[in-house]
Enzyme design. Structure first.
Site, PDB file in Angstrom:
ATOM      1  N   ASN A   7      57.697  -3.460 -18.302  1.00 53.07           N
ATOM      2  CA  ASN A   7      56.958  -3.396 -17.037  1.00 53.07           C
ATOM      3  C   ASN A   7      58.026  -3.454 -15.938  1.00 53.07           C
ATOM      4  O   ASN A   7      58.518  -4.524 -15.598  1.00 53.07           O
ATOM      5  CB  ASN A   7      56.000  -4.591 -16.966  1.00 53.07           C
ATOM      6  CG  ASN A   7      55.185  -4.588 -15.685  1.00 53.07           C
ATOM      7  OD1 ASN A   7      55.420  -3.783 -14.776  1.00 53.07           O
ATOM      8  ND2 ASN A   7      54.238  -5.497 -15.600  1.00 53.07           N
ATOM      9  N   ARG A  91      54.559   0.322 -18.856  1.00 54.22           N
ATOM     10  CA  ARG A  91      53.445   0.220 -17.918  1.00 54.22           C
ATOM     11  C   ARG A  91      53.770   1.163 -16.757  1.00 54.22           C
ATOM     12  O   ARG A  91      54.849   1.080 -16.160  1.00 54.22           O
ATOM     13  CB  ARG A  91      53.332  -1.202 -17.393  1.00 54.22           C
ATOM     14  CG  ARG A  91      52.256  -1.299 -16.346  1.00 54.22           C
ATOM     15  CD  ARG A  91      52.364  -2.545 -15.543  1.00 54.22           C
ATOM     16  NE  ARG A  91      51.274  -2.585 -14.587  1.00 54.22           N
ATOM     17  CZ  ARG A  91      51.345  -3.219 -13.434  1.00 54.22           C
ATOM     18  NH1 ARG A  91      52.436  -3.847 -13.076  1.00 54.22           N
ATOM     19  NH2 ARG A  91      50.317  -3.214 -12.622  1.00 54.22           N
ATOM     20  N   HIS A 180      44.605  -2.099 -12.747  1.00 56.64           N
ATOM     21  CA  HIS A 180      44.355  -3.138 -13.771  1.00 56.64           C
ATOM     22  C   HIS A 180      43.595  -2.585 -14.975  1.00 56.64           C
ATOM     23  O   HIS A 180      42.926  -3.343 -15.692  1.00 56.64           O
ATOM     24  CB  HIS A 180      43.505  -4.306 -13.205  1.00 56.64           C
ATOM     25  CG  HIS A 180      44.186  -5.140 -12.170  1.00 56.64           C
ATOM     26  ND1 HIS A 180      43.515  -5.618 -11.068  1.00 56.64           N
ATOM     27  CD2 HIS A 180      45.441  -5.598 -12.070  1.00 56.64           C
ATOM     28  CE1 HIS A 180      44.337  -6.321 -10.331  1.00 56.64           C
ATOM     29  NE2 HIS A 180      45.521  -6.320 -10.910  1.00 56.64           N
ATOM     30  N   ARG A 241      46.642  -9.847  -0.089  1.00 49.84           N
ATOM     31  CA  ARG A 241      46.046  -8.587   0.380  1.00 49.84           C
ATOM     32  C   ARG A 241      44.654  -8.836   0.961  1.00 49.84           C
ATOM     33  O   ARG A 241      43.900  -9.672   0.454  1.00 49.84           O
ATOM     34  CB  ARG A 241      45.933  -7.584  -0.764  1.00 49.84           C
ATOM     35  CG  ARG A 241      47.255  -7.204  -1.369  1.00 49.84           C
ATOM     36  CD  ARG A 241      47.069  -6.067  -2.369  1.00 49.84           C
ATOM     37  NE  ARG A 241      48.232  -5.923  -3.199  1.00 49.84           N
ATOM     38  CZ  ARG A 241      48.219  -5.948  -4.537  1.00 49.84           C
ATOM     39  NH1 ARG A 241      47.079  -6.075  -5.189  1.00 49.84           N
ATOM     40  NH2 ARG A 241      49.340  -5.809  -5.201  1.00 49.84           N
ATOM     41  N   GLU A 384      47.801  -7.678 -21.308  1.00 47.97           N
ATOM     42  CA  GLU A 384      48.083  -6.279 -20.985  1.00 47.97           C
ATOM     43  C   GLU A 384      49.217  -5.707 -21.838  1.00 47.97           C
ATOM     44  O   GLU A 384      49.191  -4.538 -22.208  1.00 47.97           O
ATOM     45  CB  GLU A 384      48.413  -6.169 -19.495  1.00 47.97           C
ATOM     46  CG  GLU A 384      47.181  -6.469 -18.646  1.00 47.97           C
ATOM     47  CD  GLU A 384      47.480  -6.662 -17.176  1.00 47.97           C
ATOM     48  OE1 GLU A 384      47.465  -5.668 -16.444  1.00 47.97           O
ATOM     49  OE2 GLU A 384      47.736  -7.801 -16.762  1.00 47.97           O
TER      50      GLU A 384
END
Ligand code: ADP
Length: 405
Positions: A7, A91, A180, A241, A384
């Site tokens: 990743n 990823r 996601h 955010r 993940e």
């Protein structure tokens, strides 16, 4: 199959070396501060001592060299030879409209990834650097790209289009993509397992709540809507955010505060959300502590966060036309008793009845709904990296089968 999962961020690479036969990581770690003289590699092999190395790691290629060196190290390693790495799974944040599933990375795929840089200027260049570095050091090993966006690629047009001139979609591909995806897919499949029912027959809402957060409405195995949009900024209130916003606020604040585009972007992405509202922290644990200590703004932030999730759950039940399970995952979803309680409270009329006692006893995966609840409320830890490894194995096997046919 033994797979290295990468990743790659702009100044970091997180990795796991996973044995898919046992669905477990033989080693995991990360390189941080890439590009600096004091870069840090932390490496945690299974059943062996953890190590931390500080040194000059100037680019992603050198970072991968270090990762391979620790994986091969006699004291801290888990392999004796590079050839034990059978594939690399990357990823990749943004697949644009080009990928509806994971793919073997070919030159053509690399070209498409480069074309999609405009859609994810912060993420895709780093992902591409990671792929190139892995190709350089593991030249004959298949590399697979697993996209955050691809699980949402089958959303209907009414979920992915925005109410702006259609030409903007045509010209600049402005639409909802969602992110996601690996996590939403993983926990939805696990939910079906926990319910003992076929995945393709279920209506599931998955809530991935970490530093970033999104919900997905999954109908019969297909993501039909999700709260993140063109970028990961839309939807829930997140650590830093803003989530959903009246778009007029942007031009209004830019005018009032004299901010340029870059500054406004930073305000919405880095200084809003939980940190912006509370002025305290972007971290839910710290925020919950502040709420307990009586901090008013921390309470505003917490309430805004959970109320937004509740509204999305209600709207997604409408979009799905019913619900079999609501799944909580991610650092907050898996661990915050208070968030799950606030989201699920007074939702009996929508078929969700949380058992407050069970909700406090979560340790790993658990159904926290009462026996009478029409829909189940599940807490499921996400993984993940394992999804990336399993997808990588599947793609490599497909290639091998194709070659032998
Ligand atoms: P990322 O999105 O970076 O992968 P995580 O999924 O690890 O992040 O989630 C990080 C968030 O989870 C932080 O806000 C952290 O405070 C929150 N979190 C972790 N443990 C708890 C806990 N026990 N209670 C409440 N929040 C928690």
């Amino acid at each position: 199959m033994k797979i290295l999962v990468l990743n790659s961020g702009s100044s970091s690479i997180k990795y796991q070396f996973i044995d898919t036969n046992f669905k477990e990581a033989l080693a995991k770690g990360q390189v941080e501060r890439i590009g600096m003289s004091s870069a840090v590699l932390t490496h945690a092999p299974k059943d062996k001592e953890k190590i931390k190395i500080v040194g000059e790691i100037l680019d992603h290629s050198i970072a991968i060299e270090y990762v391979l060196a620790v994986l091969l190290s006699p004291n801290h390693g888990v392999i004796k030879n590079k050839s034990e790495i059978e594939a690399v799974g990357h990823r990749v944040v943004h697949g644009g409209e080009d990928f509806s599933g994971s793919v073997l990375i070919t030159e053509k795929v690399m070209e498409v990834l480069k074309e999609n840089i405009e859609l994810a200027p912060l993420h895709n260049p780093a992902n591409i650097k990671g792929v190139k570095a892995a190709q350089l050091h593991l030249p004959n090993i298949p590399q697979v790209g697993v996209f955050d966006t691809s699980f949402h690629a089958k959303m209907p047009h009414h979920a992915f289009l925005y109410g702006i001139p259609f030409e903007l979609y045509r010209r600049y591909k402005i639409r909802r993509y969602g992110f996601h995806g690996t996590s939403h897919r993983f926990v939805a499949l696990k939910a079906a397992e926990m319910l003992g029912k076929p995945y393709e027959e279920l209506k599931i809402i998955t809530a991935h709540l970490g530093n970033g957060g999104s919900l997905a409405a999954i109908n019969m195995g297909i993501s039909i809507d999700t709260s993140m949009g063109f970028t990961p900024l839309e939807g829930l209130i997140m650590g830093t955010r803003c989530g959903d916003l009246d778009p007029s606020i942007i031009t209004y604040v830019m005018g009032k505060e004299g901010l340029d585009v870059r500054e406004m972007n930073a305000l919405l992405n880095k200084h809003s959300g939980l940190i912006g509202v509370s002025g305290e922290s972007s971290d839910m644990r710290e925020l919950e502590q502040a709420v307990e200590d009586g901090d008013k703004r921390a309470k505003y932030a917490f309430d805004l966060f959970t109320y937004r999730i509740k509204k999305y759950v209600g709207s997604y039940i409408a979009a799905l036309g019913g619900l079999d399970a609501l799944v909580f995952t991610g650092g907050i979803g898996e661990n915050s008793v208070a968030v799950r309680k606030a989201v699920c409270e007074n939702m009996q009329y929508l078929g969700l009845d949380i058992d407050f006692e069970k909700n406090e006893k979560v340790n790993g995966k658990l159904d926290v709904a009462t026996e009478n609840s029409k829909a189940r409320i599940l807490v499921i830890p996400t993984n993940e990296e394992l999804v990336i490894a399993l997808d990588t194995e599947m793609i490599v096997n497909e290639q091998l089968n194709g070659l032998t046919k």
